[in-house]
Design an enzyme around this catalytic site. Structure first.
Site, mmCIF file in Angstrom:
data_model
loop_
_atom_site.group_PDB
_atom_site.id
_atom_site.type_symbol
_atom_site.label_atom_id
_atom_site.label_comp_id
_atom_site.label_asym_id
_atom_site.label_seq_id
_atom_site.Cartn_x
_atom_site.Cartn_y
_atom_site.Cartn_z
ATOM 1 N N GLU A 145 0.833 -1.224 0.000
ATOM 2 C CA GLU A 145 0.000 0.000 0.000
ATOM 3 C C GLU A 145 0.859 1.262 0.000
ATOM 4 O O GLU A 145 0.626 2.190 0.777
ATOM 5 C CB GLU A 145 -0.997 -0.008 1.160
ATOM 6 C CG GLU A 145 -2.106 -1.033 0.922
ATOM 7 C CD GLU A 145 -3.371 -0.807 1.741
ATOM 8 O OE1 GLU A 145 -3.486 0.224 2.421
ATOM 9 O OE2 GLU A 145 -4.250 -1.670 1.659
HETATM 10 C C1 FAD Z 1 3.223 -9.319 0.374
HETATM 11 C C2 FAD Z 1 2.769 -8.347 -0.644
HETATM 12 C C3 FAD Z 1 1.417 -8.192 -0.882
HETATM 13 C C4 FAD Z 1 0.985 -7.339 -1.907
HETATM 14 N N1 FAD Z 1 -0.353 -7.283 -2.225
HETATM 15 C C5 FAD Z 1 -0.710 -6.636 -3.373
HETATM 16 C C6 FAD Z 1 -2.052 -6.734 -3.871
HETATM 17 O O1 FAD Z 1 -2.920 -7.397 -3.279
HETATM 18 N N2 FAD Z 1 -2.343 -6.104 -5.025
HETATM 19 C C7 FAD Z 1 -1.425 -5.378 -5.718
HETATM 20 O O2 FAD Z 1 -1.749 -4.850 -6.762
HETATM 21 N N3 FAD Z 1 -0.156 -5.241 -5.252
HETATM 22 C C8 FAD Z 1 0.223 -5.852 -4.122
HETATM 23 N N4 FAD Z 1 1.514 -5.754 -3.653
HETATM 24 C C9 FAD Z 1 2.462 -4.901 -4.365
HETATM 25 C C10 FAD Z 1 2.932 -3.709 -3.559
HETATM 26 O O3 FAD Z 1 1.956 -2.712 -3.560
HETATM 27 C C11 FAD Z 1 4.257 -3.280 -4.182
HETATM 28 O O4 FAD Z 1 5.209 -4.229 -3.754
HETATM 29 C C12 FAD Z 1 4.663 -1.905 -3.812
HETATM 30 O O5 FAD Z 1 3.843 -0.994 -4.444
HETATM 31 C C13 FAD Z 1 6.119 -1.588 -4.156
HETATM 32 O O6 FAD Z 1 6.455 -1.998 -5.452
HETATM 33 P P1 FAD Z 1 7.778 -2.868 -5.698
HETATM 34 O O7 FAD Z 1 7.791 -3.968 -4.718
HETATM 35 O O8 FAD Z 1 7.816 -3.220 -7.123
HETATM 36 O O9 FAD Z 1 8.959 -1.893 -5.324
HETATM 37 P P2 FAD Z 1 9.608 -0.762 -6.247
HETATM 38 O O10 FAD Z 1 8.543 0.032 -6.878
HETATM 39 O O11 FAD Z 1 10.626 -1.395 -7.096
HETATM 40 O O12 FAD Z 1 10.296 0.159 -5.164
HETATM 41 C C14 FAD Z 1 11.561 -0.176 -4.575
HETATM 42 C C15 FAD Z 1 11.925 0.899 -3.557
HETATM 43 O O13 FAD Z 1 12.022 2.173 -4.199
HETATM 44 C C16 FAD Z 1 11.245 3.135 -3.510
HETATM 45 N N5 FAD Z 1 10.715 4.110 -4.460
HETATM 46 C C17 FAD Z 1 10.072 3.890 -5.628
HETATM 47 N N6 FAD Z 1 9.746 5.052 -6.209
HETATM 48 C C18 FAD Z 1 10.172 6.043 -5.393
HETATM 49 C C19 FAD Z 1 10.158 7.466 -5.430
HETATM 50 N N7 FAD Z 1 9.615 8.139 -6.435
HETATM 51 N N8 FAD Z 1 10.735 8.146 -4.424
HETATM 52 C C20 FAD Z 1 11.308 7.500 -3.397
HETATM 53 N N9 FAD Z 1 11.343 6.169 -3.302
HETATM 54 C C21 FAD Z 1 10.794 5.433 -4.284
HETATM 55 C C22 FAD Z 1 10.142 2.357 -2.837
HETATM 56 O O14 FAD Z 1 9.668 3.052 -1.701
HETATM 57 C C23 FAD Z 1 10.883 1.074 -2.460
HETATM 58 O O15 FAD Z 1 11.545 1.282 -1.250
HETATM 59 C C24 FAD Z 1 1.938 -6.575 -2.621
HETATM 60 C C25 FAD Z 1 3.304 -6.699 -2.332
HETATM 61 C C26 FAD Z 1 3.722 -7.585 -1.377
HETATM 62 C C27 FAD Z 1 5.197 -7.731 -1.141
#
Ligand code: FAD
Length: 821
Positions: free
Chosen positions: A492
């Site tokens: 989230e």
């Molecule tokens: C257990 C679990 C359950 C989930 N459930 C769902 C679900 O039900 N439905 C769904 O659609 N998604 C779901 N997600 C996805 C979740 O919302 C994403 O993992 C999350 O949005 C982050 O994306 P990412 O993991 O690809 O990280 P990335 O986007 O690759 O980010 C990596 C890091 O970079 C940072 N970052 C990225 N952009 C910026 C910025 N502009 N400025 C500063 N920092 C930044 C982030 O904060 C993070 O620390 C789930 C994820 C997990 C792990």
């Protein structure tokens, strides 16, 4: 004489700015001073200036229209998705904190949110029962899923439909009740809590309630409420996580055959991952970008992000495999589809909502984000407070309960105080949702700071538990929570992004009293309307900045003695209200000066915007804490928790400001800002050790304050399981204190001599130092204590058996059984 006039002008400036007087009042006040000089050229210059500033037509022509033209050039264009994110949700107490002048009476007049009798009965009945049914080791290790009967219970009792209104067969609960249920489950089983949390958060249920057609609502809501459908919501793609608006998943509007008839529909291709409940879902909420190259729906070809509901048994939907998120074992996995044809009326809201998906998601995000993760984090920390306090009292080293050793006490006191502040924030934020707010910024604050505090607390708790926290098994009540902590940090809105981009970034535009008006006037209005609106917002904005600067300085030199407090504040907390009023003025001034100095670049200066977000967040957390203290009738026993957590937050806010100023790109301005905000140096110090000691005592001592601090959590009374044993061991340890004292004194006086192989208490009873009843009490306490400090061990082939199981892909079978349930 000149000195007299200069002194007069400075005093007038301070008075008018402090009182936030309108421009005409400034003009009259300075006019009197200028006329009293009897200097005709000076009076003439003043008259011309007064005319320019006070006559809107002239002011616009000479000043604000020119600024508007420059502003339009430098203001970056906003994409539709950015606009929709900014327009989403509402502002509430955040607007007061941004104003520099929070209206405390208004906040304290908001009634303390309360559960209805029906909601309380649900917590005491089905929720308590569900907690009892969950054995975390069985779930997280043996089954790697909830048992079938637990799944069935969750569905049958309506846990999946808490936010669905009663007319659709749901429980129709308030946000507070929803939060209370998730919190209690989180104190027992993260898998159960997340399973219940997700369908009640952002997903098919919430989207249908707000945007669904009547037919969609009538069909799906009763089925979701009764658990006949298991929903999930799929937004995240391997290429688009945080930047979710750029998902490459797409649909193309086309004609196709559906149930034997030619139908206008769409062919959708997607690749999603991390989808919670995905592996067991029967109803897939799917976000993708919809294109209409043949213009079958209208003149646009790129319609934008669209949300549809897709039954998972639709041919072409690949679903069922799972991820293993840090042994949390709730169902989570990838899903995909290639050119899957589906009718247009699967779009949530029907074809007219094609392309409105981002607006729908942003609109619904705030409520869910205000509850799910903040609440589960609070649940986790309540459990940590209770369990760690009990363990630190039962476990002794150096002949002392470890909780009384200062180093351990320091960590334990922190946990207890964070717990108070976190629960206060949970209740205030859920209460705002129940008032009809969709608090976009406050929900981000709650999400970020509750999950981060949970991370800090679980680290402290792990340290206190030592090896007991590290060796996993049915006797370990903390290890799984420690493993899972990063999940709440990531979902989230991953925390780094939430802190640096959302809290201040969105807050500065949404909660600021004038910035959004200026932006709208510049970008969305034209001609005279734009000029009028921009001029009005700009003049008010300038007054706002000047006033906040003066207030910040005046509060700085007077130690906030005149800063606003609520009418009926108590003497214990009055100065905290004053400090937040001071901080609010300083923050508002600093925020405006940062925007002025860095303009659009502030968005990329995340180290600065993140710290500004921290200051705003600390003020919100303190507001919630002070409100809780007032709402609960100023319970003196809880005062140490208030004092520690408020001082800690003030100190953190001060550090954030100090770092902003040290790293401010315009050095001369930074010096001026420092003189304004901290004219007598930095005022706030970290919490005192004596307060920390009092907080730790609350966690160590069975009683009303400890019960209040951990209210709403599940407390096992079953002495055959780990946490039930721990609770009993604590009570027995406290009950045995007088016996322990007798034993110690008897040994010291030489009345009894400890003998190896025979326990001292038996020797003491034989020497009439204690009675037989006391001996029995002591022996029961010792049996419980030994169980509490025990850790689990396993056969040699323990790990290897697991590898064989997963290589056979047995785990894949689990979702099927859960679905059958
Ligand atoms: C257990 C679990 C359950 C989930 N459930 C769902 C679900 O039900 N439905 C769904 O659609 N998604 C779901 N997600 C996805 C979740 O919302 C994403 O993992 C999350 O949005 C982050 O994306 P990412 O993991 O690809 O990280 P990335 O986007 O690759 O980010 C990596 C890091 O970079 C940072 N970052 C990225 N952009 C910026 C910025 N502009 N400025 C500063 N920092 C930044 C982030 O904060 C993070 O620390 C789930 C994820 C997990 C792990």
């Amino acid at each position: 004489m000149i000195t007299y006039y200069i002194a007069g002008a400075i005093s007038l400036f301070f008075a008018c700015a402090y009182l936030r007087l309108p421009l005409w009042a400034w003009t009259i006040a300075f006019g009197v001073l200028v006329v009293s000089t009897q200097n005709v050229p000076f009076i003439a210059v003043f008259a011309v200036l007064a005319l320019i500033l006070n006559v809107p037509l002239i002011r616009r022509a000479l000043i604000s229209n020119r600024i508007l033209a420059v502003y339009r050039r430098i203001l970056p264009d906003m994409s539709q998705t950015e606009k929709e994110a900014i327009d989403a949700g509402t502002v509430w107490w955040d607007a007061d904190l941004f104003s520099g002048k929070p209206d405390w009476d208004k906040l304290l007049a908001v009634k303390e949110p309360k559960l209805t009798a029906e909601e309380q009965a649900f917590l005491d009945g089905p929720v308590e029962e569900l907690c009892r049914m969950c054995d975390d080791w069985e779930i997280t290790h043996e089954r790697q899923d909830l048992p079938a009967h637990v799944w069935q219970f969750i569905k049958d009792k309506g846990f999946l439909g808490m936010i669905i209104p009663k007319k659709y067969g749901g429980l129709g609960f308030s946000a507070l009740a929803h939060s209370a249920v998730v919190m209690k489950l989180s104190t027992r089983s993260a898998a159960a809590a997340i399973t219940v949390m997700v369908p009640n958060s952002l997903g098919p249920g919430e989207l249908l309630l707000h945007y669904g057609t009547e037919a969609q609502k009538d069909h799906y809501l009763p089925r979701l409420a009764k658990g006949h459908e298991i929903p999930c919501f799929a937004l995240t793609n391997p290429e688009a996580g945080s930047d979710a608006a750029s998902i490459p998943d797409y649909g193309v509007v086309c004609k196709g055959t559906w149930q034997g008839k030619e139908t206008l529909g769409m062919r959708v291709t997607w690749d999603k991952r991390y989808i919670t409940l995905g592996p067991v879902a029967t109803l897939l909420g799917l976000a993708f970008r919809l294109y209409d190259p043949e213009k079958l729906l209208g003149s646009q070809t790129d319609l934008g992000i669209t949300c549809a509901l897709v039954p998972t048994n639709t041919p072409g939907v690949n679903i069922g495999r799972r991820h293993l998120p840090l042994n949390a074992v709730f169902q989570n996995g990838p899903n995909s589809g290639k050119d899957v044809f589906m009718p247009l009326d699967w779009i949530i809201g029907g074809p007219e909502y094609a392309g409105k998906g981002w607006m729908m998601l942003m609109g619904c995000l705030a409520a869910g984000r205000a509850i799910s993760l903040p609440t589960s984090s609070v649940g986790g920390v309540k459990a940590l407070t209770r369990f760690t306090g009990a363990y630190a009292r039962v476990r002794s080293q150096f002949r002392t309960p470890i909780g009384k050793l200062e180093g351990v006490e320091e960590a334990l006191g922190r946990i207890a105080a964070h717990c108070y502040m976190m629960d206060a924030t949970r209740v205030m934020t859920a209460g705002a949702v129940d008032l009809g707010e969709k608090p976009a910024v406050l929900s981000a604050i709650a999400k970020y700071h509750m999950t981060e505090r949970a991370r800090a607390c679980v680290n402290d708790a792990m340290d206190i538990h030592g090896g007991k926290g590290i060796c996993l098994g049915p006797s370990n009540w903390i290890g799984r929570g420690y493993q899972m902590t990063p999940i709440a940090i990531t979902v989230e809105g991953a925390n780094i992004l939430t802190r640096t981009l959302i809290i201040f970034g969105q807050g500065a535009i949404r909660a600021h009293p004038y910035v959004l008006r200026e932006m709208r006037a510049a970008k969305e209005m034209q001609g005279a309307e734009a000029a009028r609106e921009f001029d009005d917002a700009l003049m008010s904005h300038i007054g706002h900045v000047v006033s906040n600067g003066v207030r910040a300085f005046v509060y700085g030199v007077t130690h906030a003695s005149f800063a606003p407090v609520p009418r009926n504040s108590s003497k214990e907390t009055r100065h905290y209200f004053r400090h937040i009023s001071r901080l609010s003025a300083a923050f508002a001034f600093l925020a405006d000066m940062s925007m002025l100095a860095m303009g659009g670049a502030l968005k990329r200066k995340e180290k600065i915007s993140g710290r500004l977000g921290d200051v705003l967040s600390m003020m919100y957390l303190v507001s919630a804490t002070l409100k809780r203290y007032e709402d609960q009738g100023r319970l003196r026993e809880d005062l140490p928790l208030v004092r520690w957590s408020v001082r800690d937050a003030l100190y953190h806010a001060q550090q954030a400001i100090d770092q902003i100023l040290s790293n401010f790109p315009v050095k001369a301005l930074a010096t001026l800002l420092r003189w304004t905000v901290f004219p007598l140096g930095t005022p706030w110090r970290p919490p005192l050790d004596s307060r920390n000691h009092e907080c730790a005592r609350i966690a160590l001592e069975p009683g009303a304050a400890r019960d209040r601090l951990t209210a709403g959590m599940f407390i096992s009374r079953n002495e055959s399981e780990a946490t039930g044993q721990l609770e009993a061991a604590l009570l027995a340890t406290v009950a045995c204190q007088p016996i322990e004292k007798k034993l110690r004194e008897a040994v010291k006086a030489g009345v009894i001599v400890p003998r190896s192989g025979i326990d001292t208490a038996t020797v003491a009873r034989d020497n009439n130092v204690i009675t037989t009843d006391e001996l029995q009490l002591w022996q029961r306490k010792e049996a419980l204590r030994k169980n509490v400090i025990k850790v689990d061990d396993f056969p040699q082939d323990f790990g290897r058996a697991e590898i064989v199981r997963s290589s056979q892909d047995e785990l894949r079978e689990k979702p099927v059984s859960a679905r059958a349930a």
